[in-house]
Write an enzyme that holds these catalytic residues in place. Structure first.
Site, mmCIF file in Angstrom:
data_model
loop_
_atom_site.group_PDB
_atom_site.id
_atom_site.type_symbol
_atom_site.label_atom_id
_atom_site.label_comp_id
_atom_site.label_asym_id
_atom_site.label_seq_id
_atom_site.Cartn_x
_atom_site.Cartn_y
_atom_site.Cartn_z
ATOM 1 N N ASN A 7 0.695 -0.989 0.114
ATOM 2 C CA ASN A 7 -0.297 -0.132 -0.323
ATOM 3 C C ASN A 7 0.871 0.780 -0.255
ATOM 4 O O ASN A 7 1.692 1.627 1.037
ATOM 5 C CB ASN A 7 -0.669 0.057 1.335
ATOM 6 C CG ASN A 7 -1.928 0.910 1.462
ATOM 7 O OD1 ASN A 7 -1.699 2.173 0.408
ATOM 8 N ND2 ASN A 7 -2.767 1.116 2.788
ATOM 9 N N ARG A 91 -2.887 -1.699 -3.607
ATOM 10 C CA ARG A 91 -4.147 -1.234 -3.510
ATOM 11 C C ARG A 91 -4.035 -0.081 -4.381
ATOM 12 O O ARG A 91 -2.463 0.709 -4.169
ATOM 13 C CB ARG A 91 -3.723 -0.884 -1.598
ATOM 14 C CG ARG A 91 -5.317 -0.427 -1.266
ATOM 15 C CD ARG A 91 -5.335 0.439 0.260
ATOM 16 N NE ARG A 91 -6.239 0.946 0.469
ATOM 17 C CZ ARG A 91 -6.601 1.445 1.712
ATOM 18 N NH1 ARG A 91 -5.865 1.331 2.821
ATOM 19 N NH2 ARG A 91 -8.161 1.963 1.685
ATOM 20 N N HIS A 180 -12.897 3.194 0.632
ATOM 21 C CA HIS A 180 -12.792 2.107 1.457
ATOM 22 C C HIS A 180 -14.132 0.492 1.101
ATOM 23 O O HIS A 180 -14.743 -0.296 1.229
ATOM 24 C CB HIS A 180 -14.040 2.110 2.702
ATOM 25 C CG HIS A 180 -13.520 3.250 3.780
ATOM 26 N ND1 HIS A 180 -14.410 4.105 4.333
ATOM 27 C CD2 HIS A 180 -12.187 3.895 3.886
ATOM 28 C CE1 HIS A 180 -13.850 5.090 4.729
ATOM 29 N NE2 HIS A 180 -12.324 4.989 4.900
ATOM 30 N N LEU A 207 -17.258 2.751 10.849
ATOM 31 C CA LEU A 207 -17.108 4.269 11.309
ATOM 32 C C LEU A 207 -15.478 4.077 11.731
ATOM 33 O O LEU A 207 -14.958 3.184 12.563
ATOM 34 C CB LEU A 207 -17.497 3.367 12.096
ATOM 35 C CG LEU A 207 -18.846 3.598 11.607
ATOM 36 C CD1 LEU A 207 -20.129 3.160 13.512
ATOM 37 C CD2 LEU A 207 -19.750 4.914 10.954
ATOM 38 N N GLY A 208 -14.469 4.408 10.622
ATOM 39 C CA GLY A 208 -13.356 5.119 12.024
ATOM 40 C C GLY A 208 -13.559 6.854 11.142
ATOM 41 O O GLY A 208 -14.162 7.275 11.665
ATOM 42 N N ASN A 209 -11.870 7.113 11.277
ATOM 43 C CA ASN A 209 -11.697 8.967 11.374
ATOM 44 C C ASN A 209 -12.162 9.136 9.669
ATOM 45 O O ASN A 209 -13.187 9.909 9.753
ATOM 46 C CB ASN A 209 -9.852 8.826 10.983
ATOM 47 C CG ASN A 209 -9.821 10.137 11.525
ATOM 48 O OD1 ASN A 209 -10.761 10.997 11.481
ATOM 49 N ND2 ASN A 209 -8.655 10.826 10.843
ATOM 50 N N ARG A 239 -14.014 15.354 8.370
ATOM 51 C CA ARG A 239 -15.212 15.721 6.864
ATOM 52 C C ARG A 239 -16.734 16.019 7.325
ATOM 53 O O ARG A 239 -16.662 15.291 7.532
ATOM 54 C CB ARG A 239 -14.974 14.565 5.643
ATOM 55 C CG ARG A 239 -13.264 14.238 5.494
ATOM 56 C CD ARG A 239 -13.431 13.377 4.170
ATOM 57 N NE ARG A 239 -11.707 12.532 4.098
ATOM 58 C CZ ARG A 239 -11.766 11.693 4.071
ATOM 59 N NH1 ARG A 239 -12.439 10.890 4.158
ATOM 60 N NH2 ARG A 239 -10.566 10.813 4.088
ATOM 61 N N ARG A 283 -12.007 9.220 20.409
ATOM 62 C CA ARG A 283 -12.102 9.373 21.890
ATOM 63 C C ARG A 283 -12.345 10.655 22.936
ATOM 64 O O ARG A 283 -13.014 10.413 23.936
ATOM 65 C CB ARG A 283 -10.708 9.110 22.844
ATOM 66 C CG ARG A 283 -10.940 7.181 22.173
ATOM 67 C CD ARG A 283 -9.777 6.222 21.536
ATOM 68 N NE ARG A 283 -9.039 6.659 20.900
ATOM 69 C CZ ARG A 283 -8.110 6.308 20.093
ATOM 70 N NH1 ARG A 283 -7.461 5.227 20.805
ATOM 71 N NH2 ARG A 283 -6.882 6.829 19.262
ATOM 72 N N GLY A 329 -11.877 1.737 13.659
ATOM 73 C CA GLY A 329 -11.694 2.323 14.684
ATOM 74 C C GLY A 329 -13.149 2.203 15.784
ATOM 75 O O GLY A 329 -13.389 1.778 16.597
ATOM 76 N N GLU A 332 -15.237 -1.189 15.733
ATOM 77 C CA GLU A 332 -14.919 -2.445 16.176
ATOM 78 C C GLU A 332 -15.223 -2.180 17.725
ATOM 79 O O GLU A 332 -14.397 -2.843 18.730
ATOM 80 C CB GLU A 332 -13.693 -2.405 15.685
ATOM 81 C CG GLU A 332 -13.994 -3.112 14.213
ATOM 82 C CD GLU A 332 -11.620 -3.030 13.667
ATOM 83 O OE1 GLU A 332 -10.880 -3.548 14.268
ATOM 84 O OE2 GLU A 332 -12.058 -2.810 12.488
ATOM 85 N N GLU A 383 -7.730 -5.282 5.262
ATOM 86 C CA GLU A 383 -7.718 -4.949 3.314
ATOM 87 C C GLU A 383 -6.809 -6.020 2.987
ATOM 88 O O GLU A 383 -6.900 -6.087 2.121
ATOM 89 C CB GLU A 383 -7.908 -3.341 4.121
ATOM 90 C CG GLU A 383 -9.123 -2.643 3.922
ATOM 91 C CD GLU A 383 -9.283 -1.125 3.906
ATOM 92 O OE1 GLU A 383 -9.338 -0.136 2.760
ATOM 93 O OE2 GLU A 383 -8.493 -0.594 5.506
HETATM 94 P P1 ADP Z 1 -8.749 5.732 9.790
HETATM 95 O O1 ADP Z 1 -7.990 3.980 9.085
HETATM 96 O O2 ADP Z 1 -9.643 6.376 9.150
HETATM 97 O O3 ADP Z 1 -7.574 7.116 10.103
HETATM 98 P P2 ADP Z 1 -9.096 4.277 12.041
HETATM 99 O O4 ADP Z 1 -10.576 2.767 11.362
HETATM 100 O O5 ADP Z 1 -8.147 4.123 12.680
HETATM 101 O O6 ADP Z 1 -9.567 6.033 10.766
HETATM 102 O O7 ADP Z 1 -10.122 4.716 13.271
HETATM 103 C C1 ADP Z 1 -9.757 6.001 13.880
HETATM 104 C C2 ADP Z 1 -10.916 6.107 14.819
HETATM 105 O O8 ADP Z 1 -11.343 5.075 16.175
HETATM 106 C C3 ADP Z 1 -10.269 7.407 15.930
HETATM 107 O O9 ADP Z 1 -11.244 8.599 15.470
HETATM 108 C C4 ADP Z 1 -10.341 6.832 16.872
HETATM 109 O O10 ADP Z 1 -10.450 7.885 18.016
HETATM 110 C C5 ADP Z 1 -11.587 6.187 17.211
HETATM 111 N N1 ADP Z 1 -11.193 4.182 18.065
HETATM 112 C C6 ADP Z 1 -10.393 4.238 18.543
HETATM 113 N N2 ADP Z 1 -10.730 3.015 19.407
HETATM 114 C C7 ADP Z 1 -12.282 3.803 19.963
HETATM 115 C C8 ADP Z 1 -13.162 3.354 20.673
HETATM 116 N N3 ADP Z 1 -12.670 3.101 22.010
HETATM 117 N N4 ADP Z 1 -14.406 4.650 20.939
HETATM 118 C C9 ADP Z 1 -14.144 5.342 20.189
HETATM 119 N N5 ADP Z 1 -13.551 5.658 19.340
HETATM 120 C C10 ADP Z 1 -12.008 4.915 18.987
#
Ligand code: ADP
Length: 396
Positions: A7, A91, A180, A207-209, A239, A283, A329, A332, A383
């Site tokens: 990647n 990727r 994604h 649901l991540g960043n 975003r 967080r 993130g 999960e 991935e």
């Molecule tokens: P990306 O790949 O888009 O950067 P990720 O899938 O790694 O994103 O997710 C990152 C996000 O997950 C961050 O905003 C982080 O705060 C959130 N995150 C990780 N662990 C937790 C948790 N226990 N509770 C809430 N949010 C979490």
């Protein structure tokens, strides 16, 4: 069969070597600061100590050579020779409207990746550099491009097209592509396996960043929330997700800024960061909300509300849903947000098992009760494994 998954970013290269016999990671690592001072390789062989090498990497070719050396290192290596690698899976962000599946790289495929530079200006050039570096280091080995847009390309036109003059689609390929895609493909297929129903209607909440949501039937995408770029759809870390385009014109005129500057704001300063004023990290925002910060609470409410609106829309467009799966993130790891999102879904007959939900932290788990009408799962995305599987399927 051992597959190297690559990647590439503009100054970075992430890799994993996966043994497909047991789908286990033999080693993974990262080259950083390629082409700039302070280049570094961090290599983590499974079951052995990680090691770091600081050495100038003037370009991605040098980085690939260093990765191959690390993989064969007498102390930290996991293979005897580069010949042990059967194929390389890459990727690649964007294939425009040309490919809706992974494909073996040829000169024609490279041309398509190049033609799509305007659609993926940050990623496609780096992805192509990575492919060419692997071709140079391992001549004759198959390179496979796994496109992030492939999953969304299967959307029907009614979901993909923007209702703007059709000539813009014809001239520039302006439509919804979704991103994604590799994650949505992997997680929706894993969900189908668990359900044991080949034609299952599945909603995946990544649901991540960056955050996106997809609807698929039998693993085939019918809709997904990101569009021409990853800006559309859910509220994300920084975003905005969906906004009325007239907002851009209004702010540009009143603040005397350009469209490019406005897009930078929508991409980097909006989302839960912009709404809460606290952070783009969920967080931090959750902590602030817990301490009584009203804007942080509002930002999280808006985030959940948007997710729920999409789930409702996708359930209607598929005329039902068999399973909803959380990944990435936040999906999960965050017990409370999952619970609060699912609490909106009582009308679908969704019932969450609180014990199972609270135990599902970064691991696979069914979190709905036995009598829930819709199954709800947490399935960590992977991935790299998805890319390795696609690669194996094409070279076997
Ligand atoms: P990306 O790949 O888009 O950067 P990720 O899938 O790694 O994103 O997710 C990152 C996000 O997950 C961050 O905003 C982080 O705060 C959130 N995150 C990780 N662990 C937790 C948790 N226990 N509770 C809430 N949010 C979490």
């Amino acid at each position: 069969m051992k597959i190297l998954v690559i990647n590439c970013g503009s100054s970075s290269l992430k890799y994993q070597l996966i043994d497909m016999e047991h789908e286990g990671v033999l080693a993974k690592g990262l080259c950083e600061r390629i082409g700039i001072d302070g280049s570094r390789l961090t290599h983590k062989p499974t079951g052995k100590e990680k090691f770091e090498v600081e050495k100038p990497m003037k370009d991605h070719r040098v980085a690939v050579e260093m990765v191959l050396e690390a993989l064969q290192d007498k102390d930290h290596g996991v293979i005897d020779s580069r010949d042990d690698i059967s194929a390389i899976g890459h990727r690649v962000l964007h294939a425009g409207t040309v490919y809706s599946d992974a494909t073996i790289v040829t000169e024609d495929v490279k041309k398509v990746i190049r033609d799509c530079f305007p659609l993926g200006p940050l990623h496609n050039p780096a992805n192509l550099i990575g492919i060419e570096a692997c071709e140079a280091a391992m001549p004759g080995k198959p390179n496979i491009a796994v496109f992030d847009t492939a999953f969304g390309m299967k959307m029907p036109d009614k979901a993909a097209m923007y209702a703007i003059p059709y000539e813009y689609y014809e001239k520039y390929g302006i439509r919804r592509y979704g991103f994604h895609g590799t994650s949505h493909m992997f997680v929706s297929r894993e969900t189908i396996k668990r359900l044991g129903k080949d034609d299952a209607k599945v909603i995946v909440c990544h649901l991540g960043n960056g955050a996106s949501i997809s609807a698929s039937i039998g693993g085939k995408c019918v809709d997904t929330s990101m569009g021409l770029t990853p800006l559309e759809g859910l509220i994300m870390g920084t975003r905005s997700g969906d906004v009325d385009p007239a907002v851009l014109q209004f702010i540009c005129n009143h603040e005397n800024i350009s469209v490019d500057e406005m897009l930078d704001i929508l991409n980097k300063k909006s989302g839960i960061l912009g709404l809460s004023g606290v952070s783009s990290d969920f967080r931090d925002v959750i902590k602030a909300a817990g301490e009584g910060n009203e804007r942080a609470k509002m930002a999280l409410d808006a985030f959940k509300y948007r997710v729920v609106k999409y789930i409702g829309g996708y359930t209607a467009s598929m005329n039902g849903v068999d399973a909803i799966t959380f990944t990435a993130g936040v999906g999960e790891n965050n017990v409370l947000l999952r619970k609060e999102i699912c609490d909106y879904l009582g009308y679908l007959g969704v019932k969450i098992d609180d014990q199972a939900n609270s135990e599902a932290m970064g691991q696979e788990r069914e979190i709905s009760t036995a009598d829930s009408k819709v199954k709800v799962y947490v399935i960590p995305t992977n991935e790299e494994l998805a890319i390795a599987r696609e690669t194996q399927a094409l070279v076997s």
